[in-house]
Structure formats: C-alpha cells, structure tokens
Design a protein around this motif. Structure first.
Motif, PDB file in Angstrom:
ATOM      1  N   PRO A 285      -1.139   3.044   6.117  1.00 55.12           N
ATOM      2  CA  PRO A 285      -1.158   4.503   6.259  1.00 55.12           C
ATOM      3  C   PRO A 285      -2.586   5.043   6.167  1.00 55.12           C
ATOM      4  O   PRO A 285      -3.352   4.609   5.315  1.00 55.12           O
ATOM      5  N   ARG A 286      -2.924   5.951   7.068  1.00 51.94           N
ATOM      6  CA  ARG A 286      -4.278   6.508   7.064  1.00 51.94           C
ATOM      7  C   ARG A 286      -4.335   7.869   6.396  1.00 51.94           C
ATOM      8  O   ARG A 286      -5.380   8.353   6.038  1.00 51.94           O
ATOM      9  N   SER A 287      -3.167   8.528   6.263  1.00 53.94           N
ATOM     10  CA  SER A 287      -3.166   9.788   5.536  1.00 53.94           C
ATOM     11  C   SER A 287      -1.801   9.983   4.890  1.00 53.94           C
ATOM     12  O   SER A 287      -0.830   9.309   5.237  1.00 53.94           O
ATOM     13  N   LEU A 288      -1.754  10.917   3.944  1.00 51.68           N
ATOM     14  CA  LEU A 288      -0.505  11.164   3.226  1.00 51.68           C
ATOM     15  C   LEU A 288       0.525  11.848   4.116  1.00 51.68           C
ATOM     16  O   LEU A 288       1.682  11.979   3.755  1.00 51.68           O
ATOM     17  N   LEU A 289       0.087  12.312   5.270  1.00 48.77           N
ATOM     18  CA  LEU A 289       1.028  12.984   6.160  1.00 48.77           C
ATOM     19  C   LEU A 289       1.647  12.028   7.171  1.00 48.77           C
ATOM     20  O   LEU A 289       2.398  12.435   8.050  1.00 48.77           O
ATOM     21  N   GLU A 290       1.313  10.738   7.027  1.00 47.81           N
ATOM     22  CA  GLU A 290       1.944   9.746   7.902  1.00 47.81           C
ATOM     23  C   GLU A 290       3.194   9.186   7.233  1.00 47.81           C
ATOM     24  O   GLU A 290       3.336   9.235   6.019  1.00 47.81           O
TER      25      GLU A 290
ATOM     26  N   LEU B  48       8.392  13.514   8.129  1.00 52.92           N
ATOM     27  CA  LEU B  48       8.627  12.290   7.366  1.00 52.92           C
ATOM     28  C   LEU B  48       7.262  11.766   6.969  1.00 52.92           C
ATOM     29  O   LEU B  48       6.460  11.403   7.823  1.00 52.92           O
ATOM     30  N   SER B  49       6.963  11.771   5.675  1.00 51.08           N
ATOM     31  CA  SER B  49       5.600  11.440   5.274  1.00 51.08           C
ATOM     32  C   SER B  49       5.552  10.941   3.840  1.00 51.08           C
ATOM     33  O   SER B  49       6.491  11.160   3.062  1.00 51.08           O
TER      34      SER B  49
ATOM     35  N   VAL C  37       0.837  -1.205   0.000  1.00 45.02           N
ATOM     36  CA  VAL C  37       0.000   0.000   0.000  1.00 45.02           C
ATOM     37  C   VAL C  37       0.872   1.256   0.000  1.00 45.02           C
ATOM     38  O   VAL C  37       0.607   2.215  -0.725  1.00 45.02           O
ATOM     39  N   GLY C  38       1.939   1.240   0.815  1.00 40.63           N
ATOM     40  CA  GLY C  38       2.844   2.390   0.878  1.00 40.63           C
ATOM     41  C   GLY C  38       3.490   2.662  -0.471  1.00 40.63           C
ATOM     42  O   GLY C  38       3.552   3.812  -0.929  1.00 40.63           O
ATOM     43  N   THR C  39       3.968   1.606  -1.133  1.00 41.51           N
ATOM     44  CA  THR C  39       4.568   1.754  -2.459  1.00 41.51           C
ATOM     45  C   THR C  39       3.554   2.334  -3.430  1.00 41.51           C
ATOM     46  O   THR C  39       3.857   3.243  -4.210  1.00 41.51           O
ATOM     47  N   PHE C  40       2.321   1.806  -3.368  1.00 39.47           N
ATOM     48  CA  PHE C  40       1.271   2.263  -4.267  1.00 39.47           C
ATOM     49  C   PHE C  40       1.005   3.765  -4.067  1.00 39.47           C
ATOM     50  O   PHE C  40       1.013   4.544  -5.020  1.00 39.47           O
ATOM     51  N   TYR C  41       0.825   4.170  -2.834  1.00 32.43           N
ATOM     52  CA  TYR C  41       0.522   5.585  -2.550  1.00 32.43           C
ATOM     53  C   TYR C  41       1.624   6.515  -3.055  1.00 32.43           C
ATOM     54  O   TYR C  41       1.370   7.484  -3.757  1.00 32.43           O
TER      55      TYR C  41
END
Lengths: 281, 294
Positions: free
Chosen positions: A222-227, A133-134, A65-69
């Motif tokens: 991750p719940r938001s792009l700022l995480e 860091l996000s 999911v992190g890679t995708f985002y």
C-alpha cells in the motif's frame, strides 16, 4: 449408601478430568496441526517476498504491511480515547445513572458482532465520508471495536493504583490533572499496556469488519492510507476459499497463530508481573 | 488549590471535559451504529415488507427476492448446536478449574484457554475446512459442508467465554456455602452439584447467553464451513447459510438495492444481539444484587 456416594464422587471427578482433558486436547490439536503443516513453509523468504500469481507463489509481505498499517492506525486512534474514558470513569465520576449508561455502552459495544461494525464502517467511512474501501476506513472501524477492551483494562489498572499515591501528590500541591498525568497513569502503565497488547492481538485477528471496509483485492504494497489493503487474515481467507495454495495458506495461518500467541503471552506475562508487584512480592 | 491560577483552573476543567467526552465515545458509537445500520437497512425492509422479509423462504438477489428465513433458521441451528456441544464442556471445565484442578494444572489450563480465545476466526475456519470437513463426509453424505460443521467450530470458539464467565460465577459463591455443606458430611462433588452450581446459576446463565450472542454474531469461521446455501435446512447435517455469512459473502458484490437488503439483515442480527446482551446484563446485575443481599 456410603459406597454409592463414593462411587458417584469418583465418577463425577473422572468426568470433569475427562472434559478438561478434551478441551486441552482440542487446543493442542488445532495449534499443532496449524504449526505442523505451516512451519515448514514459513521461511524468511515467505515473509519478505511479494506474492506472485494472486498468492499461488511468492510470499506475504503486503499482507504483513497491511496488517501493520491498519493495526497501528486503529491503536493510535483507540488508545488515547480509551485511556481518557478509563481515567474519567475511574477518577472523575461517582457511580450513578450516568456511569451506568457509560458502562452499558462499553459492555454492549463489546458484544456487537464484527460484521455489524463492518456494515457501520461501510455506511459511514467507506460511503458516507467517501474514504472508499481503504486502510483508513478499516483502521477507524477497527478502532471502535478495540475501545471496550482498552477501556476495561485501563480502568481496572487505574483503580488498582493505591489511594496514597494520589493523596501524596495532591498534598504536595499538584492539581488533579497533574496527579493523573504524572502519578496515576505511570503507576498504572503496566495494566494499561496489557490492555493495549490484548487489543493488538484482537486487531491482528480481525477479519469480517475489514473485509467490508478495507477491501483486500489489491495485492501490492500500500502506498497510502486511502488505498485498499490486505491483512494476513484476509489473505488467508482468500487463499483458503479460492483454493489458491494450501501450503501458503497453512504458512499464513501458522504465522498468524504465532503472532497472536506471542502478543498474548507477552500480555499475560506483563499482567502476572503487575499482579505480583501489587501484592508486594 | 494553591498555585493553580485562573488559567490552571481552566486547564483542569478542559482536561475533565475532554476525558468526559472520551468516556461517552462507546455509548455514542453504539447509538451511531444502530442509527446507520437502520437508516441504510430500513428502505430495504420497507420495500420487501417486514413479514415477507423475516418469513420469506427465498433469498435470490438476482431477481430482487429477499426472504431471510433460510439464514434465520441456519443461524438458529448452528447457535443451538454450538451451545449443546459447548455448555457441558464449558461448565465442566469451569467447575474443574475452580474446584478440582491442582494448582499446577490450572496454571497450564487457564493460559491455554486464553490462547484458544485469541486464535483468529479465519484460522478456526481454515482448520475446520481441513480437519473437520473430511471427518463429516460420512455423516453428511457429501463434502462435510454442513450446519453441524458450523456448530462444532462455534462450540470451540465460544468455549473460552463459557469457561471464563462460569468460573467467575463459581468462584463468587461464598466459601461458607461450601463449608456448611461439607460440614454436614456431603462429598466435594455433592457440594458442587447441590450447593455451588445452584448458587452460581445466574452467572452460568449469563455466560450461556453471552456465548449464544457470540455464536450468532460470528462470521468468518462459520461461513467457511456451512456452504452458504439458501434453502430451509431439513437437518443439521445439511448445508445451510447464516445471517452473518450472507452479509460477508455478498456485500462486496452487491448493487444498491441488494446492499440495502444486506443492511436489513444487519438490523435483524443487531436486534437479536441487543436482546441477548440486555438479558445477560440484567441477569448479571440481579445476580450481583443477590450476592450483596446475603
């Protein structure tokens, strides 16, 4: 004399065959080794489960999911800018000092190491704009890194569109802007998409810059792009360096290799089809 | 421009302006990168002193001592080692692909090389940890962690760049050169060695410089196998550290002063890369001019 020349010819050719064989062999060993040790552990459950015990057990869902985002974010920012730059370079300028400067920028940016992008991203996005860091800081940094390849491939694709297309459109009373949007870009879409796929492949494999801008210490969805977020590459790095789980590291590496190969093969196939069509076959 | 009224013309101009803005992004980004890395790193350089920073033999963040000589020498060793290993195979592979390979084989090899370039750097590092380090345990008399290991990984990683750019250079040599040589009775290899390669020399040189730039800037794979030990390496078989590895390894845990020192390492790295890039671009342009003059 004659035999000496023939001998030298034979020896040189044998040497070249040997070198090509070694190069191919190295690739084969790397790929087969990663797949051989990783595929047995690469189960659907591994892809869809949350990791447990820091990654010692469980799967890699948050890393996927992190890679995708971060990849999608980077492409969303970089593709429009890169395409705009390519259209400008191909359609709006004569070659001169200004275009040479623009091209120098593209070429040089392509050679800047990823760790320097990481430092820049940390200074500007993480601290300067206080994104921390996000995923957002990582995605913006990554977008800059993808610009050169996007600009170069898109410019080539646009330049390959035959001049008749433009003339036909302009003759029908379309403006330059209409011609570009309705005629030139659709005609160049195959080449532009190839560049996007190559950029996607690079984004999926990027590590160092994201290590400095996106963190990677948090291992949940991750719940938001700022995480903070963890990509597959960061996950592999952490598993490998902390010695958490060799099997899971191999499975992650195998997944990465498969993903990057699929993206690149698609890009090459698209490029081949594009080239065939252009040559009128 | 019939049909394009006042608003249409305005739209056209706006469209062109937006595209022009997009086109300057790369140059702007480059300037901003240089500016911000320097702004953050300069205080670090100033505090330590440029010479003390570059030639200091001790890197000890805990006591505020920042000398970058061990990493400079480490980066130098792995890059030179990688070039020594990769140049023969890169140039040889390019000659093979451009001159000798049967079409079916080139059709397999070229995508294979492209895929080699696509494998992520961490995967290379991870494979090297598991495959290469055990092989090097004997020669290094330790765990295999060494500058040599870094050089080998880098050699594989820069091979696609070398092969690609060299092949382009070789293909750009005009066919008449080959025909003239072959017509005089020279063999195919003689022609390649005496005529084609000398004519392609600027392109090959540019490829080597590009490869060196990538090697110096590569981070993850090298950091995973070189040991990151801050001593002046006495041989390439010893563990060592690189400029990139220091930044990646320490940045996340660094305090403000330490971070400034890491940005200063970034300045050193950036200057090296810019010099090499400029050299490669100048050589490539000279080569292009030479071709046009012919």
């Amino acid at each position: 004399m004659r035999t000496a020349v023939l001998l030298a010819e034979g020896a040189a050719k044998a040497m070249l065959w040997f070198m090509a064989a070694v190069t191919f062999f190295v690739l084969l060993v790397i790929v087969l080794y990663v797949l051989g040790r990783g595929l047995p552990h690469l189960t659907p459950g591994f892809l869809l489960q949350m990791p447990r015990e820091m990654g010692r057990a469980g799967g890699i869902l948050p890393a996927i999911v992190g890679t995708f985002y971060v990849t999608v974010l980077a492409l969303l920012v970089a593709v429009p800018v890169g395409l705009g730059a390519a259209v400008y370079l191909a359609e709006y300028t004569e070659e001169g000092p200004f275009t040479r400067l623009l091209r120098f920028g593209v070429e040089t940016l392509a050679g800047v190491p990823s760790i320097i992008f990481g430092l820049f991203g940390a200074a500007v996005f993480v601290y300067g704009l206080r994104l921390g860091l996000s995923i957002l800081a990582g995605g913006l940094t990554l977008a800059l890194m993808l610009l050169p390849i996007l600009i170069r491939t898109a410019e080539e694709a646009i330049k390959a569109v035959p001049g008749d297309y433009r003339e036909a459109s302009l003759a029908l009373g379309a403006t330059k802007r209409q011609t570009i949007i309705r005629v030139v870009i659709p005609a160049a879409a195959g080449g532009i998409l190839t560049g996007v796929l190559l950029g996607l492949g690079r984004a999926v494999g990027e590590t160092a810059a994201l290590w400095l801008t996106m963190g990677g210490s948090i291992l949940r969805l991750p719940r938001s792009l700022l995480e903070q977020g963890r990509t597959l590459t960061l996950h592999l790095y952490i598993l490998a360096m902390e010695g958490l789980s060799v099997e899971r590291a191999f499975a992650t590496a195998a997944f990465l290799v498969l993903a990057v190969f699929m993206v690149n093969t698609a890009a090459l196939a698209l490029l081949a089809r594009f080239a065939r069509r252009r040559s009128g076959g | 421009m019939r049909g394009a009224g006042k608003t249409g013309e305005k739209g056209e101009r706006l469209f062109a302006a937006v595209l022009g803005l997009a086109a300057t992004t790369a140059v702007t980004a480059l300037v901003l990168i240089a500016f911000f890395v320097c702004r953050e790193g300069w205080p670090g350089l100033e505090r330590v002193g440029l010479l003390a920073f570059l030639f200091g033999r001790r890197w000890d963040p805990a006591s505020g001592v920042f000398g970058v000589l061990p990493q400079l020498i480490g980066s130098f060793y792995v890059t030179l080692g990688a070039l020594a290993l990769a140049i023969p195979f890169g140039v040889g592979g390019a000659v093979f692909l451009a001159e000798f390979a049967p079409a079916w084989m080139a059709a397999i090899l070229r995508p294979a090389v492209a895929l080699l370039a696509a494998i992520p750097s961490v995967v290379y590092g991870f494979v090297a940890m598991n495959l290469l380090l055990p092989l090097l345990q004997g020669p290094t008399g330790g765990l295999g962690v060494s500058l040599l290991a870094g050089a080998v990984v880098l050699a594989v990683m820069i091979l696609p760049t070398l092969i690609g750019v060299c092949e382009d250079a070789i293909r750009a040599v005009p066919a008449e050169f080959r025909q003239a040589s072959l017509g005089l009775g020279a063999g195919h290899w003689q022609t390649v060695w005496r005529v084609v390669l000398p004519a392609a020399r600027p392109g090959i040189l540019a490829a080597v410089i590009l490869g060196a730039g990538r090697a110096i800037g590569e981070t993850m794979a090298v950091m995973m196998v070189t040991g990151n030990v801050y001593v002046i390496p006495r041989s390439i078989l010893r563990p060592g550290a690189t400029l990139t590895g220091t930044i990646a390894l320490e940045f996340a845990y660094a305090g403000p002063e330490h971070q400034r020192a890491l940005f200063a390492v970034g300045i050193v790295l950036f200057v090296f890369i810019m010099l090499m890039n400029a050299a490669a671009q100048i050589i490539a342009r000279l080569a292009g001019k030479g071709e046009k003059a012919r």
